[in-house]
Structures are given as structure tokens and as C-alpha cells.
Motif scaffolding. Structure first.
Motif, PDB file in Angstrom:
ATOM      1  N   LYS A  53       0.734 -60.190  -5.924  1.00  0.00           N
ATOM      2  CA  LYS A  53       0.451 -58.670  -6.064  1.00  0.00           C
ATOM      3  C   LYS A  53       1.273 -57.874  -5.417  1.00  0.00           C
ATOM      4  CE  LYS A  53      -3.933 -55.979  -6.400  1.00  0.00           C
ATOM      5  NZ  LYS A  53      -5.127 -55.834  -6.133  1.00  0.00           N
ATOM      6  N   GLU A  54       1.652 -56.730  -6.170  1.00  0.00           N
ATOM      7  CA  GLU A  54       2.676 -55.574  -5.424  1.00  0.00           C
ATOM      8  C   GLU A  54       1.805 -54.501  -4.715  1.00  0.00           C
ATOM      9  OE1 GLU A  54       6.449 -52.881  -6.912  1.00  0.00           O
ATOM     10  OE2 GLU A  54       4.929 -53.566  -8.256  1.00  0.00           O
ATOM     11  N   GLN A 104       1.389 -50.680  -3.486  1.00  0.00           N
ATOM     12  CA  GLN A 104       1.803 -49.290  -3.921  1.00  0.00           C
ATOM     13  C   GLN A 104       3.152 -48.975  -3.317  1.00  0.00           C
ATOM     14  OE1 GLN A 104      -1.302 -46.805  -3.900  1.00  0.00           O
ATOM     15  NE2 GLN A 104      -2.482 -47.691  -5.504  1.00  0.00           N
ATOM     16  N   LYS A 154       8.834 -57.256 -12.198  1.00  0.00           N
ATOM     17  CA  LYS A 154       7.400 -56.453 -11.967  1.00  0.00           C
ATOM     18  C   LYS A 154       6.788 -56.284 -13.449  1.00  0.00           C
ATOM     19  CE  LYS A 154       9.290 -53.911  -8.067  1.00  0.00           C
ATOM     20  NZ  LYS A 154       9.266 -52.738  -7.378  1.00  0.00           N
ATOM     21  N   LYS A 155       5.520 -56.403 -13.353  1.00  0.00           N
ATOM     22  CA  LYS A 155       4.729 -56.436 -14.632  1.00  0.00           C
ATOM     23  C   LYS A 155       3.124 -56.342 -14.079  1.00  0.00           C
ATOM     24  CE  LYS A 155       3.498 -58.812 -18.931  1.00  0.00           C
ATOM     25  NZ  LYS A 155       3.532 -60.029 -19.692  1.00  0.00           N
ATOM     26  N   ASN A 156       2.809 -55.178 -14.507  1.00  0.00           N
ATOM     27  CA  ASN A 156       1.281 -54.767 -14.469  1.00  0.00           C
ATOM     28  C   ASN A 156       0.883 -55.174 -13.099  1.00  0.00           C
ATOM     29  OD1 ASN A 156       1.041 -54.300 -17.279  1.00  0.00           O
ATOM     30  ND2 ASN A 156       0.549 -56.431 -17.669  1.00  0.00           N
ATOM     31  N   GLY A 157       1.626 -54.493 -12.125  1.00  0.00           N
ATOM     32  CA  GLY A 157       1.287 -54.533 -10.712  1.00  0.00           C
ATOM     33  C   GLY A 157       1.388 -55.796 -10.033  1.00  0.00           C
ATOM     34  N   THR A 158       2.289 -56.825 -10.622  1.00  0.00           N
ATOM     35  CA  THR A 158       2.640 -58.101  -9.910  1.00  0.00           C
ATOM     36  C   THR A 158       4.031 -58.260 -10.136  1.00  0.00           C
ATOM     37  OG1 THR A 158       2.246 -59.124 -12.215  1.00  0.00           O
ATOM     38  CG2 THR A 158       0.416 -58.904 -10.580  1.00  0.00           C
TER      39      THR A 158
END
Length: 745
Positions: A199-200, A202, A244-248
């Protein structure tokens, strides 16, 4: 290129006087106005350029500068000149001590001499409120066209690099690192994020729990190795192996990414070197550079720019020779402390700030402190960057045994091959995969990353060591692989091929049991079904080493194949002299695909009937040894699943290609209870004079409403149960209805 007149007119008047005085013509001017000096120098400078003796009397460094500027087309930057002159040994580095009897000038001294003679002009763009140039700041310079035409260019030779002037003997201690180790670290971070994305935050980066998971999977302590993990993640992004994709943050696992892990180490190293040119961020600089020396904040170059300078310097050196780190830094900063760390104008501003806000002896002392701080900071940053190149296996670092910082560096042999795009002979020796009966899988030695990538798909990594990586087959890891599309057949085939040994029977049996438990209900997309006439044929195909990885048995005569693998399967079948027939779909396969016997037996017309045909006939007939048989039970089962007898009849006629005779139509209607069933009951049939009388009595009396059953809505006939007849008769009499018994039809 600027014309000589324009360059001279842009100079400050004091600068023009300096040039005129150097050329010995200042006394010839009848006045010292700018126009007079420009007119005088317009004649004198080109005239002086024609004298071969004057040009030959210039120093070697000065002739080298003129040759380099001419080689650049008449204009160049100071950075363009610095490195060739330094490598050729024509100028000394800024802090280099003189040895021997020959005194070498610095590049600034050589350029200033040519500027004073007018053979070079300062063409640095004016900035801020400045309207006139002097000899400083000097970033861009050129030779006026009028001078180029007059110069005896045969006396001006482009300097050639002489590396022997700068190389040193091998240092006492040498640290050489392996590209394979760096790639393995990158691979294991990629593999862990491929198994489970992170999970990335912010603000960028990974959540702490994901960093902790990465560290644990690699046997690292997060507190001590957090910077290392981020370094690996940044490189993987630069290599486009993470996305990166959808916050991950996910691992990129397309064909191009997977192919990267299959490359040789020299190819991987070149890609890694280029990845450094895209790494973001800036170095942390001492606060004193922004507080102690300047009232305007200075911003250092990005890491990517610094790596770019190192890469370009490697491309000019090309040979794996030992260079002192101090020499390497001065080649990067062009002999001026701070130019590698900051833009040149920022360094100028720092020095100007010191001069503006200092007086007397304090000015010189503070300026010396500033240069020392710039030199120390640049050295520290360079060591950090070289450590990264060393980690990748691009350079070897040398130590003197007394200091913890390197004193020398050189291109490694693999780095030299990567730089020149030359083939590199990889170290001999192959790794080994060992499968233990306790489900442990050991990757011993230099196992290819492609092999490790496959193992990562269906095993759990337990431990990493320099010489081995241990994995374990678990139910969870196998289920995870099954969910991503990998089959147990592929796992078994890979383990057999990679170990080169028959698999332990308990491992094979357990994996098949796990598959059966997992595949209770499976929906597969984009697959084809391979069907054979005899079970023995499928066993032989499954035993073929080239086909085993693609065939996934469903039963003894069928297996599924991914659509993308079908061309390989088809090619191999042709090699085995087997010509597969391809189904054209139910609309083409069903008609006339079965033979019909009068006893209700259906048999296929082809040795390997279409699955569409067999799947359809199974719905209405029972399977027998040589085909299918229509029976009362099979027809009744088909009706219970939603078929009607006319649909069954039509389906049989479509499968056989001819109409059923009347006897079989009647038989199917009988077995399928096409006309349903009937019932009998003993009742009294009561006929009223008209329907209105029957309707009125049922409305008037609740008992008559229940016991009188009209045969239809507007009928005058009603049925009465024998048990209630006497009561009905009494009630009708009470309503004045007389009843006559007898036949009326």
C-alpha cells in the motif's frame, strides 16, 4: 558565433582597456572612449591571429583550448574544455601540487590569458541587471569568426587523453562486488511485491507494515536497512519493474519485465546504470551552506544529474584503470569545488556573498572555509554515489587500510563490458535445485533468476543466504499459485526439470490432493480442450517433456490447454506425426454426428467425437460401452431437467441427421409422459335449467357454494360429491328446487 564587434561592444570599458593594454596598443588610442577602443581592437586582434610565431608562442594549454573550441564549431562551454585538458595533462587540477620543473597552468589561468589577448571572447548570456560583460562569470566562450579565418589552424591540435598521468598503483585493499548479488536483492523485492502488492502512502513510499514484510522476507532489520529498501524500490521503479495502481505499489510482470531477469549480468548492469540516471531526490547539504555563507537558499543538483555526470565520465575513461577519488571528483567539478554539487551560478553567488558581507582578513578566511566546506560535502556525496555504483558491480573501490572512505576507484571488468556493450564471459558453474521429501526446496549456488521467479510463484521463501535460498511447498503457496493460473501439472513438470530427478512420491501425491481440494469448483477462461480417442494416448502425450507443461488433464481422455500455448502444442503434435482436428463449434459439430439404431442406440460417426456432441447426447441418453442408449430413465431425467419431449425428438433428429419414425416418436412421448396423467372420481352430475340459476344458488348459500362445483365458468352443470349429496338435496329443496333423476343426454 558572435561577430567580434558585437562581443567587444558588450564588454565593459575597463575590460576593453585590459585587452588593449595586454596587446600593447592602449597608448596608440588618441582617447580612451569605448568606440575608439573597439575600432582599434577590431584591427589588432585579427591581425595578431595571423602571426604564426605569436600562436606558436602560446602555451600548450592555450593552443589546446583554441583547438577544442574550433573543434566544437567556434563556441563551447567551460565544461566542454575542462575534462579533455585535464585528461591530456595540459592543465593542472585546482588543488594539485606542482612537481618537477614544468609548471602547468590551471584551466582558468589559460582561458584568462586567451581572453586578455582577444583570441577568446566571453559570450556568457547576461543575467539580472547586468548590461556589460567582463571576464567573469565565464561559462560560455567562443572564437570570433574574424579570428577563426586568420588562425593558423595547423598549429592547433586537439588534445588527446593521457590516462597514465592520472592513474595510480592498485590500492592495498580492493572491494569488488557482484552484479549477481545486487540483482538478487532487486529480484527478491520485486518477487515479494509480485506475491503481495504494498500500500502506497499519500506522501509516497510504502506503509511501514509492508516495509517490515519486505525486510523480513529478505532477512533484514528494518531499522538498520530502511534506506537500503527504499534504494532498491527506487531502482525498480526506474527500471520500470514496479508500478502504481489504485493506491498500491505492484510488481510489473509482463513479458518485457520477465525477460529482464533472464538477461546476462552485463546487460542487466547496463540497464541498472541507466536506471541511476532516473533516480529522484537530492542530497542533504550542510545547513551552513545556506546560513553561514549566503542569504539566498542554494539547491543542489538532483541525484539523477550527478549520476549522469559519473556515467559520462566513465564513457570517456572507458579503461578499467585505477583513479584517485580526488582526481575523479575534480574531473566531475571541472577543477572548481562546488560545481559537481551545485549549478555554477549558485557557486558564484555563494562566493559573491562571502565577498560582499566580509571585510579585510575575514573575507579571505571565510572564502577559504566556504571552499573547504564545498570540497568536503562534494567528497562525501561522491563517496555515497560511488558506493551505489560499487554495490551494482559497476566499479571497484580501493582503500588505503587507514580510512573507512575509498581513496581510489576503477571500472570493474563487468562494468567495462556493460559500458562498451561488449559480451562478458559469465562465471562458470550452475546452481542446483534440490527437492526434499519434507517439501523443502533448496536453490543452491548461482541459480538463474528465471528459475527463482518460477519458484516464488508456488513456494514460500524461508531463508536467504549468500550460497543458498530455501523455500517450502505449502498448501497456502500452492493455492496462491493455482489462483494466479498456474496448474499443479506445471509445478510438477518444473520441479522435475529443474531438479533433474524423479520427484518424491509423497510430494507428488500431496500436490495432486491439494489440487483436488482446491479445484472442487473451477472456472477457467480462455482455454481449449484437447480430446483423444484412448486413455493411453493422453498418457503418452502427458509423458512428453515438451507437452507436459501445457497439458492439464481433466479425465482419462481430455486435458485443457491455455489458448496462448496452443500453437506450441500444435507444433509438437505435428512433430509427433499427429494431426489434430479442430472443432468448429456446436452449430457445425452437432448435425449428423451420431449413428442411430432402431433399438435406440446412438454411436459417434468419428473416432474422437466432438465434445459438443458428446456433451449434448449425455443429457438425453445413458452412456454405454460403444455409445449412448435412449432409455425410459434417461428420457425422464432429461424431462426433469427442463427438456420437453418435442425438444428431445428434435435433438435426436439433429444428431442423427434423419427424422424419427412414428413408433419412436410414440415411445419417447410415452417415456416422457408427454400427455401427462388422468384421474377418476365418483360424483353426481347436476344440471340446472340455466347457468344463472347455478350461480345464484352458490351466492345465496355458503354450503351450496362449497359443494356445488361448476364444470366451467358459464356452465349449467355442477358436480357433487357422493358424500354430500343428501345434504345438497335437502338444501336445494329448501330453495324450492325439484330434482329429477335420470339421463338427459
Amino acid at each position: 558565433m558572435e561577430p567580434l564587434r558585437l562581443s567587444l561592444e558588450t564588454y565593459h570599458n575597463n575590460t576593453l582597456r585590459e585587452i588593449a593594454e595586454q596587446l600593447g596598443v592602449l597608448d596608440k588610442a588618441h582617447d580612451k572612449r569605448k568606440a575608439t577602443l573597439v575600432a582599434l581592437l577590431m584591427k589588432e586582434i585579427p591581425h595578431r591571429a595571423t602571426y604564426r610565431r605569436e600562436i606558436a608562442a602560446l602555451s600548450e594549454a592555450e593552443r589546446g583550448i583554441l583547438a577544442l573550441v574550433l573543434h566544437q564549431g567556434g563556441s563551447a562551454t567551460v565544461a566542454d574544455l575542462t575534462m579533455p585538458l585535464m585528461l591530456s595533462g595540459m592543465v593542472r587540477l585546482g588543488d594539485e601540487k606542482q612537481t618537477g620543473n614544468t609548471r602547468l597552468p590551471t584551466i582558468n589561468e589559460a582561458m584568462l590569458s586567451l581572453l586578455r589577448q582577444g583570441l577568446l571572447v566571453n559570450v556568457t548570456p547576461l543575467t539580472g541587471s547586468s548590461t556589460r560583460r567582463t571576464f567573469s562569470p565565464l561559462y560560455n566562450l567562443g572564437i570570433p569568426p574574424e579570428v577563426i579565418k586568420k588562425l593558423p589552424q595547423d598549429l592547433l591540435k586537439v588534445p588527446q587523453p593521457d590516462f597514465k598521468r592520472h592513474i595510480m598503483a592498485p590500492p592495498p585493499q580492493v572491494v569488488s562486488r557482484s552484479t549477481e548479488d545486487a540483482m538478487r536483492q532487486l529480484f527478491f523485492v520485486w518477487a515479494e511485491l509480485h506475491r503481495q502488492p504494498g500500500k502506497e502512502l499519500q506522501a509516497g513510499g510504502l506503509y511501514k507494515r509492508d516495509l517490515r514484510r519486505l525486510a523480513q522476507s529478505m532477512g533484514l532489520e528494518l531499522a538498520a536497512e530502511k534506506a537500503t529498501l527504499y534504494h532498491l524500490i527506487n531502482l525498480l521503479f526506474a527500471l520500470r519493474l514496479l508500478g502504481k495502481k489504485n493506491g498500491t505499489i505492484i510488481a510489473v510482470a509482463d513479458k518485457k519485465a520477465l525477460h529482464f531477469w533472464e538477461q546476462g549480468s552485463a546487460v542487466q548492469l547496463r540497464a541498472l546504470a541507466k536506471a541511476y540516471l532516473h533516480v529522484g531526490g537530492r542530497p542533504v547539504i550542510p545547513s551552513s551552506l545556506n546560513v553561514g555563507y549566503s542569504y539566498s537558499r542554494v539547491t543542489p543538483h538532483e541525484f539523477a544529474w550527478m549520476h549522469q555526470q559519473i556515467w559520462e565520465l566513465f564513457q570517456k575513461i572507458t579503461e578499467p584503470l585505477w583513479f584517485p577519488c580526488t582526481t575523479f571528483l575534480q574531473l566531475l567539478n571541472h577543477g572548481r569545488a562546488g560545481n559537481f554539487l551545485f549549478p555554477e551560478n549558485d557557486v558564484d553567488n555563494l562566493i559573491k556573498s562571502v565577498r560582499w558581507y566580509s571585510w579585510g582578513a575575514a573575507r579571505g578566511k571565510k572564502e577559504a572555509q566556504l571552499k573547504q566546506t564545498l570540497r568536503e560535502t562534494e567528497t562525501t556525496i561522491l563517496h555515497q554515489l560511488l558506493e551505489q555504483w560499487s554495490w551494482a558491480g559497476m566499479v571497484d573501490l580501493g582503500y588505503d587500510g587507514q580510512s573507512a572512505t575509498p581513496v581510489a576507484l576503477r571500472l570493474s571488468l563487468r562494468g567495462h563490458a556493460a559500458l562498451l556493450k561488449q559480451p562478458f564471459e559469465e562465471p562458470q558453474g550452475e546452481g542446483q535445485i534440490i527437492l526434499q521429501p519434507d517439501f523443502q526446496v533448496l536453490a543452491m549456488g548461482p541459480v538463474s533468476l528465471t528459475t527463482l521467479a518460477t519458484l516464488e510463484r508456488f513456494t514460500e521463501r524461508e531463508q536467504m543466504q549468500p550460497a543458498a535460498v530455501s523455500y517450502r511447498l505449502t498448501r497456502a503457496s500452492v493455492y496462491r499459485a493455482l489462483q494466479t493460473g498456474m496448474s499443479v501439472s506445471e509445478m510438477l513438470s518444473f520441479l522435475t526439470e529443474s531438479t533433474g530427478q524423479p520427484l518424491p512420491q509423497n510430494v507428488k501425491r500431496t500436490l495432486q490432493e491439494w489440487r483436488a481440494q482446491h479445484e472442487r469448483i473451477v472456472i477457467r477462461r480462455d482455454v481449449l480442450i484437447l480430446q483423444v480417442g484412448h486413455p493411453e494416448r493422453l498418457e503418452l502425450l502427458a509423458a512428453d517433456r515438451q507437452l507436459a507443461r501445457y497439458l492439464h488433464p481433466l479425465d482419462e481422455r481430455t486435458a485443457w490447454v491455455r489458448t496462448q500455448d496452443m500453437p506450441k502444442v500444435k507444433r509438437r503434435l505435428w512433430q509427433l506425426n499427429l494431426l489434430p482436428a479442430f472443432s468448429r463449434g456446436p452449430e457445425a459439430d452437432l448435425p449428423a454426428s451420431m449413428r442411430w439404431d432402431e433399438d435406440g442406440h446412438l454411436s459417434p460417426r468419428h473416432a474422437v467425437p466432438s465434445l459438443y456432441a458428446t456433451g449434448t447426447v449425455r443429457r438425453i441418453a445413458e452412456e454405454r460401452e460403444e455409445g449412448w442408449q435412449l432409455t425410459p430413465q434417461s428420457v425422464q431425467l432429461a424431462v426433469s431437467t427442463g427438456f420437453t419431449v418435442p425438444e428431445i425428438t428434435a435433438l435426436v433428429e439433429r444428431l442423427t441427421g434423419k427424422p424419427l419414425d412414428a413408433a419412436w416418436r410414440k415411445q419417447l412421448q410415452a417415456w416422457g409422459h408427454h400427455y401427462g396423467s388422468a384421474q377418476t372420481a365418483q360424483v353426481r352430475l347436476l344440471r340446472f335449467e340455466n347457468p344463472e340459476a347455478l350461480t345464484g344458488l352458490r351466492k345465496a348459500d355458503k354450503h351450496l357454494s362449497r359443494w356445488l362445483r361448476p364444470l366451467s365458468k358459464k356452465s349449467n352443470l355442477a358436480a357433487v360429491n357422493e358424500k354430500q349429496w343428501e345434504e345438497v338435496r335437502v338444501l336445494l329443496a329448501e330453495w324450492g328446487v325439484t330434482i329429477e333423476e335420470g339421463r338427459w343426454w
